[in-house]
Every structure is written in C-alpha cells, then in structure tokens.
Scaffold this motif. Structure first.
Motif, PDB file in Angstrom:
ATOM      1  N   PHE A   4       1.017  -1.340  -0.079  1.00  0.00           N
ATOM      2  CA  PHE A   4      -0.218   0.004  -0.002  1.00  0.00           C
ATOM      3  C   PHE A   4       0.991   1.127   0.006  1.00  0.00           C
ATOM      4  CE2 PHE A   4      -2.597  -3.365   2.046  1.00  0.00           C
ATOM      5  CZ  PHE A   4      -3.939  -2.965   1.744  1.00  0.00           C
ATOM      6  N   SER A   5       0.265   2.261  -0.630  1.00  0.00           N
ATOM      7  CA  SER A   5       1.098   3.566  -0.346  1.00  0.00           C
ATOM      8  C   SER A   5       0.402   4.666   0.261  1.00  0.00           C
ATOM      9  CB  SER A   5       1.879   3.840  -1.803  1.00  0.00           C
ATOM     10  OG  SER A   5       0.647   4.320  -2.490  1.00  0.00           O
ATOM     11  N   GLY A   6       1.168   5.801   0.501  1.00  0.00           N
ATOM     12  CA  GLY A   6       0.518   7.032   1.084  1.00  0.00           C
ATOM     13  C   GLY A   6       0.408   7.714  -0.103  1.00  0.00           C
ATOM     14  N   SER A   7       0.111   9.054   0.115  1.00  0.00           N
ATOM     15  CA  SER A   7      -0.031   9.859  -1.065  1.00  0.00           C
ATOM     16  C   SER A   7       1.292  10.490  -1.636  1.00  0.00           C
ATOM     17  CB  SER A   7      -0.965  11.215  -1.099  1.00  0.00           C
ATOM     18  OG  SER A   7      -0.738  11.700   0.426  1.00  0.00           O
ATOM     19  N   ARG A   8       2.429  10.543  -1.094  1.00  0.00           N
ATOM     20  CA  ARG A   8       3.842  11.185  -1.669  1.00  0.00           C
ATOM     21  C   ARG A   8       4.501   9.959  -2.283  1.00  0.00           C
ATOM     22  NH1 ARG A   8       1.729  12.896   2.549  1.00  0.00           N
ATOM     23  NH2 ARG A   8       1.744  15.071   3.125  1.00  0.00           N
ATOM     24  N   SER A   9       4.031   8.672  -2.190  1.00  0.00           N
ATOM     25  CA  SER A   9       5.017   7.574  -2.752  1.00  0.00           C
ATOM     26  C   SER A   9       4.204   6.402  -3.586  1.00  0.00           C
ATOM     27  CB  SER A   9       5.606   6.886  -1.401  1.00  0.00           C
ATOM     28  OG  SER A   9       6.298   7.497  -0.763  1.00  0.00           O
ATOM     29  N   GLN A  10       3.315   7.005  -4.307  1.00  0.00           N
ATOM     30  CA  GLN A  10       2.491   6.037  -5.318  1.00  0.00           C
ATOM     31  C   GLN A  10       3.409   5.534  -6.256  1.00  0.00           C
ATOM     32  OE1 GLN A  10      -0.877   8.481  -6.041  1.00  0.00           O
ATOM     33  NE2 GLN A  10      -1.776   7.864  -4.081  1.00  0.00           N
ATOM     34  N   GLU A  54       5.716   5.241   2.282  1.00  0.00           N
ATOM     35  CA  GLU A  54       5.368   6.688   2.201  1.00  0.00           C
ATOM     36  C   GLU A  54       6.480   7.578   2.748  1.00  0.00           C
ATOM     37  OE1 GLU A  54       3.517   8.639   1.157  1.00  0.00           O
ATOM     38  OE2 GLU A  54       2.366   9.944   2.772  1.00  0.00           O
ATOM     39  N   THR A  55       7.068   8.448   1.741  1.00  0.00           N
ATOM     40  CA  THR A  55       8.019   9.171   2.305  1.00  0.00           C
ATOM     41  C   THR A  55       7.585  10.560   3.113  1.00  0.00           C
ATOM     42  OG1 THR A  55      10.014   9.876   1.341  1.00  0.00           O
ATOM     43  CG2 THR A  55       8.323  10.876   0.198  1.00  0.00           C
ATOM     44  N   MET A  56       8.550  11.139   3.776  1.00  0.00           N
ATOM     45  CA  MET A  56       7.974  12.051   4.643  1.00  0.00           C
ATOM     46  C   MET A  56       8.194  13.477   4.150  1.00  0.00           C
ATOM     47  SD  MET A  56       8.187  10.233   8.393  1.00  0.00           S
ATOM     48  CE  MET A  56       7.445  11.498   9.445  1.00  0.00           C
ATOM     49  N   PHE A  64       3.303  12.022   8.553  1.00  0.00           N
ATOM     50  CA  PHE A  64       3.399  11.172   9.886  1.00  0.00           C
ATOM     51  C   PHE A  64       1.803  10.578  10.093  1.00  0.00           C
ATOM     52  CE2 PHE A  64       2.846  11.458  14.356  1.00  0.00           C
ATOM     53  CZ  PHE A  64       3.501  10.371  14.779  1.00  0.00           C
ATOM     54  N   MET A  65       0.891  11.500   9.833  1.00  0.00           N
ATOM     55  CA  MET A  65      -0.527  11.093  10.168  1.00  0.00           C
ATOM     56  C   MET A  65      -1.020  10.148   9.158  1.00  0.00           C
ATOM     57  SD  MET A  65      -1.317  12.544  12.656  1.00  0.00           S
ATOM     58  CE  MET A  65      -3.088  11.921  12.776  1.00  0.00           C
ATOM     59  N   GLU A  66      -0.543  10.240   7.684  1.00  0.00           N
ATOM     60  CA  GLU A  66      -0.927   8.980   6.804  1.00  0.00           C
ATOM     61  C   GLU A  66      -0.378   7.701   7.632  1.00  0.00           C
ATOM     62  OE1 GLU A  66      -0.284   9.724   2.809  1.00  0.00           O
ATOM     63  OE2 GLU A  66      -1.541  11.827   2.816  1.00  0.00           O
ATOM     64  N   VAL A  82       2.941  -5.060   9.549  1.00  0.00           N
ATOM     65  CA  VAL A  82       3.038  -4.190   8.648  1.00  0.00           C
ATOM     66  C   VAL A  82       4.649  -3.781   8.717  1.00  0.00           C
ATOM     67  CG1 VAL A  82       2.689  -1.686   8.248  1.00  0.00           C
ATOM     68  CG2 VAL A  82       0.814  -3.195   8.904  1.00  0.00           C
ATOM     69  N   THR A  83       5.321  -3.528   7.654  1.00  0.00           N
ATOM     70  CA  THR A  83       6.450  -2.895   7.554  1.00  0.00           C
ATOM     71  C   THR A  83       6.320  -1.466   6.772  1.00  0.00           C
ATOM     72  OG1 THR A  83       7.555  -5.080   7.431  1.00  0.00           O
ATOM     73  CG2 THR A  83       8.817  -3.090   6.707  1.00  0.00           C
ATOM     74  N   ALA A  84       6.933  -0.504   7.507  1.00  0.00           N
ATOM     75  CA  ALA A  84       6.784   0.797   6.806  1.00  0.00           C
ATOM     76  C   ALA A  84       8.062   0.940   6.304  1.00  0.00           C
ATOM     77  CB  ALA A  84       6.823   1.877   7.930  1.00  0.00           C
ATOM     78  N   PHE A  85       8.001   1.298   4.765  1.00  0.00           N
ATOM     79  CA  PHE A  85       9.296   1.844   3.984  1.00  0.00           C
ATOM     80  C   PHE A  85       9.060   3.138   3.656  1.00  0.00           C
ATOM     81  CE2 PHE A  85      11.121   2.047  -0.484  1.00  0.00           C
ATOM     82  CZ  PHE A  85      12.410   2.350  -0.095  1.00  0.00           C
ATOM     83  N   ILE A  86      10.011   4.072   4.665  1.00  0.00           N
ATOM     84  CA  ILE A  86      10.000   5.143   4.569  1.00  0.00           C
ATOM     85  C   ILE A  86      11.229   5.843   4.155  1.00  0.00           C
ATOM     86  CG2 ILE A  86       9.522   7.447   6.098  1.00  0.00           C
ATOM     87  CD1 ILE A  86       8.128   5.829   8.152  1.00  0.00           C
ATOM     88  N   PRO A  87      11.178   6.203   2.696  1.00  0.00           N
ATOM     89  CA  PRO A  87      12.640   6.400   2.131  1.00  0.00           C
ATOM     90  C   PRO A  87      13.246   7.729   2.623  1.00  0.00           C
ATOM     91  CG  PRO A  87      10.733   5.954   0.514  1.00  0.00           C
ATOM     92  CD  PRO A  87      10.105   5.918   1.563  1.00  0.00           C
ATOM     93  N   TYR A  88      12.397   8.877   2.744  1.00  0.00           N
ATOM     94  CA  TYR A  88      13.101   9.840   3.619  1.00  0.00           C
ATOM     95  C   TYR A  88      12.365   9.672   5.041  1.00  0.00           C
ATOM     96  CZ  TYR A  88      14.076  14.616   5.131  1.00  0.00           C
ATOM     97  OH  TYR A  88      14.531  15.754   5.796  1.00  0.00           O
TER      98      TYR A  88
END
Ligand code: R5P
Length: 303
Positions: A4-10, A54-56, A64-66, A82-88
């Motif tokens: 799944f992705s947040g809105s910054r990392s589609q 989702e990158t930050m 952070f909220m997403e 759930v593993t979070a991949f947060i590039p930045y």
C-alpha cells in the motif's frame, strides 16, 4: 506480500510492485473538511504481510499522520504485520538534544510508530544512522537502513563521466562515500575563530569569544583539473553543497556533479545548484525534476 502507499509515494510503490511482484492493495486517504486525515483500507488484508510505503516530505507532519492512521487501519483489518518503507525519514536530523529542553524528535516519532503496531521500518540514508546498509535498533523499533550511494554513483558515471573524484561535504558523509566507491573521501568542516582567524581548537582567545565562530572547509585532496562528484545524504537549503562547490572550483576542479539521496531543495536552492553545477541528480525518495535514480531497486535483496 501486499503493498500500500501513502499519497507521496505512489510512483515508488508502483515500481516496487513491478520489481517484486507484490499484490497492490487499495487504500483511500483523503481529508475531512476541517483538515484532519481520513484513511480507509479497501482491500482484504487478513493474515497478510503488508509493506506500507510513504516518504516524509513534503509536509512531514501530514505524512506522519498518513503512515500512522494507515498502519492502524491495516492492522485492524487483520494484517499479520506491517513494515513501513519510509525512504526519507523526516526528523532524523533531530537525533539528539542539542540544547537543554530540546525534543528528541526522531525518538518521539519512532516510539509512536512502534506503539501503533508497525513491526519494522526500512529507510534510506537516514541522517540518524551512519552505517550505510544494515539493521539497527531505533528506540525499540527494528530498522533497516539502505543506501542509494552506489546507484547514484553508477548513474553519475554513466551520465556524466567515469573519471571522477568523489567527495563528501563533511565527515558524516564519509561512510556513505566509502560504501558507494570503496574509499572514504570527505571534507572536514572546521570552526574558525573570528578574532584570530585560526582553527578554534588552536586559538588562544578568551572563551567567550570562541562562541562567535563560523565554519570553513578543510580538505587535503587535489581537485586541479579533476571532474568532481559531491555526494551527500541530503540537500535541504543547498548551503552545504554551494560551499563545497565554491571550494573545489577555487582549487581548480574542471567539472562538478552533485548527487544526493534526498532532494528537499528548499527555497531557491534548486535553481542555485543547477546553475552552479554541471550535473545534478537525486533519487525519487522525494519526487523532483532531477529524481533520475529510484530507491525502489534497493529493496530487492531485503524483502
Ligand atoms: C549534514 O550533516 C547533512 O548530511 C547535509 O549535508 C545537510 O543536512 C544539508 O543541508 P543543507 O542543504 O541545508 O546545507
């Protein structure tokens, strides 16, 4: 694994899906009229391992909220983990209390991620961690730091030229440079006393005067007639890169390329750096016009 992705990392999530053949999940992330974030997980995730990407940046606090609300909703729908991949990983420069009373921002964020149920965090060239590739414990959360140093170096060699002197702008970047090129070549920032103009560690001025200092750059490398690549973890205001460009040019460098993992390009730094360098590239950890290298390929070995 489901992704799944947040809105910054589609875009990154789509690339990861193609590379790793993951099942793409559906999630709706919108805003309530008052500005609060709304998240709904539309896919069945029962018993699945989920990667949430989702990158930050931009808007670190909204990212952070997403991440938090998405992880909560995914776990509530029955995902195994759930593993979070947060590039930045935003706030990682605030990794100690520089002054009494400072919030230890990265600790607060990571503790929250852990409390919400995130099992593991994967990030790229985080400022917090100077070991370029490896697992580490971040305030109780299992983390894996990956480095884009090698793929940036390869990209610059292909697109700018092979014969390069690669240098980091400060000692903190030396491990990343070593990982990318095999040799730890980095500049050193020195503090100069404004009274006697000598290195602050050597100056004999009164202590109170020593607080009014500015930094200069020290280097033992010979830049004369060399093509130079300045490689760093991030570009924020661009001030660090601009100082180093000035330094290497003043010492006779021929052409100067710049590469960084995270391109925040605050204020007018993008134009300034484009105009003062011969080549500029960053990764897609943050989408920019020069994000020619993708962090999606880094995950292959680890998932
Ligand atoms: C510093 O330690 C970092 O590695 C970067 O060099 C720095 O954060 C870049 O910031 P700026 O672009 O604002 O100089």
């Amino acid at each position: 694994m489901m992704i799944f992705s947040g809105s910054r990392s589609q875009k990154i999530a789509e690339k990861i899906t193609q590379i790793l053949n993951f099942e793409q999940g559906k999630i709706s992330i919108t805003k309530w009229p008052d500005g609060e974030t709304y998240v709904r997980v539309d896919s069945n995730v029962e018993g699945k391992d989920v990667l949430f990407v989702e990158t930050m940046f931009p808007n670190q606090n909204e990212a952070f909220m997403e991440i938090s609300l998405s992880a909560e909703a995914i776990l509530a729908r029955g995902a195994k983990e759930v593993t979070a991949f947060i590039p930045y990983l935003a706030y990682s420069r605030m990794d100690k209390r520089f002054q009494t009373g400072d919030a230890l921002s990265i600790k607060a964020i990571v503790k929250f991620f852990k409390a919400i149920g995130i099992n593991k965090l994967i990030t790229v060239d985080t400022h917090y961690q100077h070991v370029p590739v490896g697992k580490f414990d971040l305030f109780g959360l299992d983390c894996l730091n990956l480095s884009a140093g090698k793929i940036l170096f390869e990209h610059v060699k292909e697109n700018f030229g092979e014969d390069l002197l690669v240098i980091g702008p400060d000692l903190g970047s030396s491990e990343m440079i070593k990982y990318a090129t095999g040799e730890a070549k980095a500049m050193d920032k020195i503090k100069i006393c404004p009274i006697c103009r000598s290195d602050i560690d050597l100056c004999k001025c009164e202590k109170k005067e020593r607080t009014y200092v500015h930094t200069d750059i020290k280097t033992d490398y010979n830049f004369k007639d060399r093509n130079v690549l300045i490689l760093d973890d991030m570009i924020a205001t661009g001030g660090t890169m601009l100082k180093v460009i000035e330094k290497v040019r003043s010492e006779g460098a021929k052409k100067v390329a710049l590469a960084a993992t995270h391109g925040l390009f605050l204020k007018d730094s993008f134009e300034k750096l484009k105009n003062s360098s011969d080549y500029l590239v960053v990764t897609d950890s943050i989408e920019t016009p020069v994000s020619h290298v993708s962090v999606s390929s880094l995950l292959k070995k680890f998932l």
